[in-house]
Design an enzyme around this catalytic site. Sequence first.
Site, PDB file in Angstrom:
ATOM      1  N   LYS A   1      -1.313  35.560  32.695  1.00 25.95           N
ATOM      2  CA  LYS A   1      -1.003  36.908  33.155  1.00 25.95           C
ATOM      3  C   LYS A   1       0.456  37.077  32.689  1.00 25.95           C
ATOM      4  CE  LYS A   1      -1.114  39.841  37.097  1.00 25.95           C
ATOM      5  NZ  LYS A   1      -1.530  39.998  38.657  1.00 25.95           N
TER       6      LYS A   1
ATOM      7  N   GLY B   1       0.083  49.586  41.404  1.00 34.32           N
ATOM      8  CA  GLY B   1      -0.817  50.862  41.575  1.00 34.32           C
ATOM      9  C   GLY B   1      -0.778  51.883  40.599  1.00 34.32           C
TER      10      GLY B   1
ATOM     11  N   LYS C   1      -3.619  34.431  45.455  1.00 39.00           N
ATOM     12  CA  LYS C   1      -2.126  34.740  45.324  1.00 39.00           C
ATOM     13  C   LYS C   1      -1.658  33.531  44.703  1.00 39.00           C
ATOM     14  CE  LYS C   1      -0.169  36.874  49.218  1.00 39.00           C
ATOM     15  NZ  LYS C   1       0.463  36.976  50.545  1.00 39.00           N
TER      16      LYS C   1
ATOM     17  N   GLY D   1      -3.649  47.013  36.844  1.00 40.39           N
ATOM     18  CA  GLY D   1      -2.572  47.828  36.854  1.00 40.39           C
ATOM     19  C   GLY D   1      -3.039  49.129  37.164  1.00 40.39           C
TER      20      GLY D   1
ATOM     21  N   CYS E   1       5.984  36.949  37.044  1.00 41.27           N
ATOM     22  CA  CYS E   1       6.582  37.698  38.375  1.00 41.27           C
ATOM     23  C   CYS E   1       7.864  38.340  38.150  1.00 41.27           C
ATOM     24  CB  CYS E   1       6.413  36.476  39.452  1.00 41.27           C
ATOM     25  SG  CYS E   1       7.137  37.091  40.973  1.00 41.27           S
TER      26      CYS E   1
END
Lengths: 306, 258
Positions: free
Chosen positions: A167, A218, A48, A244, A132
């Site tokens: 990312k 998702g 995380k 993703g 984020c």
Amino acid sequence: MVNPILKTCIAGIELKHPVMIGSGVLNDQPQLLERAIVEGEPSAIVTKTITWEAREGYSPPIIIELPQGGYLNAVGLANPGKDSIPSLIEVGYKYNTPVIVSIAGSSIKEFTDLAILAEEHKCIAIELNLSCPHVKGLGAELGRDPKMVYTVIKEVSSVIKIPVLAKLGPWDNIVQVSNKALEGGAKALVLINTIRGMIIDIYTMRPILSNVIGGLSGAPLHPIAVRIVYEVYRELEPEIIGVGGVIDYESAIEFLLAGAKAVQVVSALIKNGFKVIREIVNGIEDYLNIMNLKSINDIIGVIHKF
Amino acid sequence: MVQGIMKSAIITRIIKESKDCISIYLRSLKYRISKPKPGQFIMLWVPSYEEIPMSISGYYGDELRITVKARGATTKYLVNNAKPGLFLGFKGPLGRGIDDVKKLWNQKVVLIAGGIGIAPLAHLAYEIHSIADTYLIYGTRSASELILLKEFKNLCKDIYISTDDGSRGFKGTVVELATKVLPLIKPDAVIVAGPKEILKEIALYANKIGIDGWILGESIFKCGIGACGSCTIGKYILCKDGPVLTIKEFIKAIEMGN
């Protein structure tokens, strides 16, 4: 029948197969990392996102399953802070599975301090969370600015020897941002983070998430992520980890065909548990057999040959 | 699989159970709610307040009953303001309940509740009373906090009550009462719900005297769907691997710490 070769390599890190566990779900506690490795057998785990100070995150509702499939979350980068880093890395060595530490900072110094700390504890690579979507000052604004992306990666790369993965979010200028990330010294790109979304309850007439806006993850994200991997690979041919909406072997293979050398699974773990990783790996193996291919390398980026 | 979706719901009825405790009957406006397994829970969303875990104390086909005690800001708001017609949302039924209650056929089962732990045991008692010899050991601080007793009288062979202040039944804790009563009843299984300390003490005691059973775990649940990890006990993600754990699983989890 000879077993096809599933081995792949990202930023110089050897992976026994292309399916990693991505950052976001259940990976900031050592005992859960252990469980993820034992039950899922991923080729690597990204933690995380860890910040310098521990963060409590937002108050619930923080994660909602969507009627259309996928999830909307605004957890608020809840994490136990820098002190958790050594114990997370240790689990990786215990089980011989690379643990990549994901970090985010509110300043360049926080990014570099965290990266140095992780390297000191023998971390194998760093993933920079530059995208984020729902925390102010910790991601989104930074991630869409190519200059800032370049600066952060350059600074982090200059203070550590281990590889830096970037990312990035699904911005319109993703090719430009990716280019700058690579110039800054990113050894691989992790594409993509969640997309900003919102869900409203029509009877109470309120947004459901306490933070109002969250990140969509998702299955609904998958076609967008595949398109971005495809475009970035076509323009720049970097090393890419696709993330993703990987929920089964088919959605994983699409990423590989579009140019990713590995994939990360996150949202699918919520519904199907860590074992979904093994199922995806087995599915990829069966697919290579059916297609009469010897190695995973035979499908990476193949779409660009047509 | 729609368990994790936030379902719009309306309150149809409120029953006042005690000074600071009410039962709410909730109807889902769109989705059919599958029959909850005993021990399963919902995440109840109160707009402007928080989303909180709630035990299910009854199921009536198109309605769920939850029993709420005023503790934090969200539950206090509900106890003081909930009324028929109020819209809310919930996820669920969630988590692992007691999978196969039929296994309790012809067995002697003791339910043990501390405080508001009585709520999920009510739904459980309705599910098992016709197949198992059901007993209840129930403790609160004071007689005025005892709730749902009328219902349990129709569902149980015997009820044992403790209050901390001795205003009703045995004077002392439910743990003290249980250690006196369990050796006499000699049950095949115990099912325990209540504060963490009570779960722990009863689980260790039951294990010591060789009685099997389950606990309905308590922890901080933030997402309720096994995604955030805030409820982890040992290696168990309590909202998904539980909240029902076997006594052996629970002891293993607390031995692992946290």
